[in-house]
Scaffold this motif. Structure first.
Motif, mmCIF file in Angstrom:
data_model
loop_
_atom_site.group_PDB
_atom_site.id
_atom_site.type_symbol
_atom_site.label_atom_id
_atom_site.label_comp_id
_atom_site.label_asym_id
_atom_site.label_seq_id
_atom_site.Cartn_x
_atom_site.Cartn_y
_atom_site.Cartn_z
ATOM 1 N N GLY A 239 0.810 -1.214 0.000
ATOM 2 C CA GLY A 239 0.000 0.000 0.000
ATOM 3 C C GLY A 239 0.844 1.265 0.000
ATOM 4 N N PRO A 240 0.269 2.384 -0.446
ATOM 5 C CA PRO A 240 1.028 3.628 -0.547
ATOM 6 C C PRO A 240 0.914 4.544 0.667
ATOM 7 N N LEU A 241 1.948 5.332 0.885
ATOM 8 C CA LEU A 241 1.860 6.505 1.736
ATOM 9 C C LEU A 241 1.277 7.599 0.857
ATOM 10 N N VAL A 242 0.192 8.226 1.297
ATOM 11 C CA VAL A 242 -0.463 9.235 0.470
ATOM 12 C C VAL A 242 -0.533 10.576 1.192
ATOM 13 N N VAL A 243 -0.491 11.634 0.389
ATOM 14 C CA VAL A 243 -0.574 13.008 0.884
ATOM 15 C C VAL A 243 -1.784 13.669 0.240
ATOM 16 N N ARG A 244 -2.504 14.448 1.003
ATOM 17 C CA ARG A 244 -3.628 15.200 0.435
ATOM 18 C C ARG A 244 -3.100 16.117 -0.668
ATOM 19 N N THR A 245 -3.604 15.933 -1.875
ATOM 20 C CA THR A 245 -3.083 16.634 -3.054
ATOM 21 C C THR A 245 -3.137 18.147 -2.895
ATOM 22 N N ALA A 246 -4.143 18.638 -2.179
ATOM 23 C CA ALA A 246 -4.312 20.079 -2.013
ATOM 24 C C ALA A 246 -3.156 20.729 -1.255
ATOM 25 N N LEU A 247 -2.306 19.933 -0.620
ATOM 26 C CA LEU A 247 -1.159 20.512 0.083
ATOM 27 C C LEU A 247 -0.120 21.079 -0.892
ATOM 28 N N GLY A 248 -0.182 20.661 -2.139
ATOM 29 C CA GLY A 248 0.715 21.214 -3.154
ATOM 30 C C GLY A 248 1.959 20.372 -3.373
ATOM 31 N N SER A 249 2.588 20.573 -4.513
ATOM 32 C CA SER A 249 3.724 19.744 -4.909
ATOM 33 C C SER A 249 4.954 19.956 -4.029
ATOM 34 N N GLU A 250 5.155 21.183 -3.543
ATOM 35 C CA GLU A 250 6.333 21.453 -2.716
ATOM 36 C C GLU A 250 6.260 20.700 -1.393
ATOM 37 N N MET A 251 5.118 20.770 -0.726
ATOM 38 C CA MET A 251 4.951 20.063 0.538
ATOM 39 C C MET A 251 4.997 18.550 0.311
ATOM 40 N N THR A 252 4.402 18.090 -0.768
ATOM 41 C CA THR A 252 4.413 16.668 -1.092
ATOM 42 C C THR A 252 5.842 16.155 -1.255
ATOM 43 N N ALA A 253 6.661 16.917 -1.964
ATOM 44 C CA ALA A 253 8.061 16.529 -2.177
ATOM 45 C C ALA A 253 8.827 16.508 -0.857
ATOM 46 N N LYS A 254 8.564 17.483 0.004
ATOM 47 C CA LYS A 254 9.245 17.539 1.302
ATOM 48 C C LYS A 254 8.853 16.346 2.176
ATOM 49 N N LEU A 255 7.584 15.977 2.131
ATOM 50 C CA LEU A 255 7.125 14.839 2.913
ATOM 51 C C LEU A 255 7.727 13.536 2.382
ATOM 52 N N ALA A 256 7.814 13.422 1.058
ATOM 53 C CA ALA A 256 8.420 12.230 0.459
ATOM 54 C C ALA A 256 9.879 12.098 0.903
ATOM 55 N N ASP A 257 10.597 13.206 0.924
ATOM 56 C CA ASP A 257 11.995 13.179 1.363
ATOM 57 C C ASP A 257 12.103 12.831 2.848
ATOM 58 N N PHE A 258 11.207 13.400 3.654
ATOM 59 C CA PHE A 258 11.205 13.127 5.091
ATOM 60 C C PHE A 258 11.037 11.638 5.364
ATOM 61 N N PHE A 259 10.049 11.020 4.719
ATOM 62 C CA PHE A 259 9.795 9.599 4.967
ATOM 63 C C PHE A 259 10.901 8.723 4.388
ATOM 64 N N THR A 260 11.478 9.121 3.276
ATOM 65 C CA THR A 260 12.586 8.359 2.700
ATOM 66 C C THR A 260 13.762 8.290 3.665
ATOM 67 N N GLN A 261 13.989 9.398 4.392
ATOM 68 C CA GLN A 261 15.116 9.469 5.329
ATOM 69 C C GLN A 261 14.812 8.838 6.690
ATOM 70 N N LEU A 262 13.534 8.633 7.003
ATOM 71 C CA LEU A 262 13.149 8.164 8.338
ATOM 72 C C LEU A 262 13.826 6.860 8.757
ATOM 73 N N PRO A 263 13.904 5.831 7.903
ATOM 74 C CA PRO A 263 14.540 4.576 8.347
ATOM 75 C C PRO A 263 15.989 4.753 8.790
ATOM 76 N N LYS A 264 16.699 5.700 8.178
ATOM 77 C CA LYS A 264 18.083 5.960 8.572
ATOM 78 C C LYS A 264 18.144 6.863 9.799
ATOM 79 N N LYS A 265 17.222 7.809 9.864
ATOM 80 C CA LYS A 265 17.213 8.763 10.961
ATOM 81 C C LYS A 265 16.771 8.122 12.273
ATOM 82 N N ASP A 266 15.755 7.272 12.204
ATOM 83 C CA ASP A 266 15.231 6.626 13.408
ATOM 84 C C ASP A 266 14.664 5.260 13.014
ATOM 85 N N LYS A 267 15.544 4.279 12.967
ATOM 86 C CA LYS A 267 15.149 2.938 12.533
ATOM 87 C C LYS A 267 14.068 2.348 13.426
ATOM 88 N N ALA A 268 14.188 2.577 14.730
ATOM 89 C CA ALA A 268 13.205 2.027 15.673
ATOM 90 C C ALA A 268 11.817 2.599 15.419
#
Length: 302
Positions: A239-268
């Motif tokens: 299943g996908p991680l989804v973002v409300r589209t109305a938040l805009g492409s900039e916020m969507t990209a930032k959230l995608a980067d945040f979650f991509t980094q999460l396993p390295k930042k805080d594996k637990a």
């Protein structure tokens, strides 16, 4: 022409207003699917809320553990939730009702590199059921009407193995209020076979490497030695991680980067949220779920 110009201007204004709102967000609202008890869900997601608040400067990150899948689906459609991790069928439900409501950004990746999982049928060894055909005339337990592995896939795929619809092959079918309750229902003899989400890899004695059966084994709620796997589907898209589209492409990209980094930042934290042996997140687009969208449309509708 004038009407088109006016509607176009209104559309642009609405989009600009929405993007400005996203940039000034003070509260970020996270939907959490049903299927596990609320206390466990809130505990597992609290670290995520803390990271989001620190990373984006939100005054508040609110966690909304819905009683069922539809609670999150309706929240995303109604704009009262900003983010959620959905099952493939749950995403299909949103996409069929409003294809512009959410944007899929990432999905989980297993340790073997796969971005899919399985629906498995579980029965007690003491039941004498050894495969799905030997469960004829027994009780089948589903998880949730909006679950992929806990309803849509078993509904459409088990009949290919039994030669009859589930309603005709089994004595009865019933929903048990999510995956956790479904596993416990077969443990307690309320149903004879329960369908569950699973990585399908690793040792059965561990409940495999991820999925609800794995979670229940890990916390001692069930003994895997009491169970047997009696059915398995084909591979299902994670299943996908989804973002409300109305938040805009900039916020969507930032959230995608945040979650991509999460396993390295805080594996637990990552492992707590995902509840299994995953390596991280990988990018995903809407077309990854086309087969599930079409299956849901044909079997259930929106």
């Amino acid at each position: 022409m004038f009407r088109k110009m006016v509607f176009g201007a209104v559309s642009v204004l609405a989009m600009a207003t929405s993007m400005a709102h996203a940039a000034d967000m003070k509260e970020f609202r996270v939907g959490i699917l049903g299927g596990e008890n609320e206390t466990d869900r809130l505990r597992n997601y609290q670290c995520l809320a803390d990271h989001l608040k620190a990373e984006f400067g939100f005054e508040k990150v609110s966690l909304f553990p819905a009683a069922d899948y539809d609670g999150v689906i309706q929240g995303l459609l109604g704009g009262t939730l900003d983010f959620a991790e959905l099952g493939a069928s749950g995403y299909a439900s949103v996409a069929l009702k409003d294809p512009k409501a959410v944007t899929p950004i990432l999905t989980t990746q297993q340790t073997d590199g796969a971005t899919g999982y399985y629906s498995i049928g579980l029965a007690l060894k003491s039941s004498g059921i050894t495969d799905i055909k030997s469960a004829k005339g027994k009780k089948l337990g589903y998880a949730d009407p909006d679950s992929t592995s806990g309803y849509l896939i078993p509904l459409t795929q088990i009949p290919k193995d039994t030669g009859a619809s589930n309603e005709k092959f089994f004595a009865s079918t019933q929903f048990n209020g999510g995956h956790e309750n479904n596993v416990l229902a077969v443990r307690d003899g309320k149903v004879d076979v329960a369908v569950d989400d699973s990585s399908g890899i690793g040792d059965f004695k561990d409940g495999y490497t991820s999925g609800t059966f794995h979670k229940e084994v890990a916390k001692g709620a069930v003994d895997p030695n009491d169970f047997v796997e009696v059915w398995r589907s084909g591979l299902i898209p994670n299943g996908p991680l989804v973002v409300r589209t109305a938040l805009g492409s900039e916020m969507t990209a930032k959230l995608a980067d945040f979650f991509t980094q999460l396993p390295k930042k805080d594996k637990a934290c990552f492992e707590g949220v995902e509840g299994g042996d995953f390596t991280g997140y990988v990018p995903v687009k809407a077309d990854f779920y086309n087969v599930i969208v079409e299956a849901r449309k044909a079997a259930i509708g929106g």
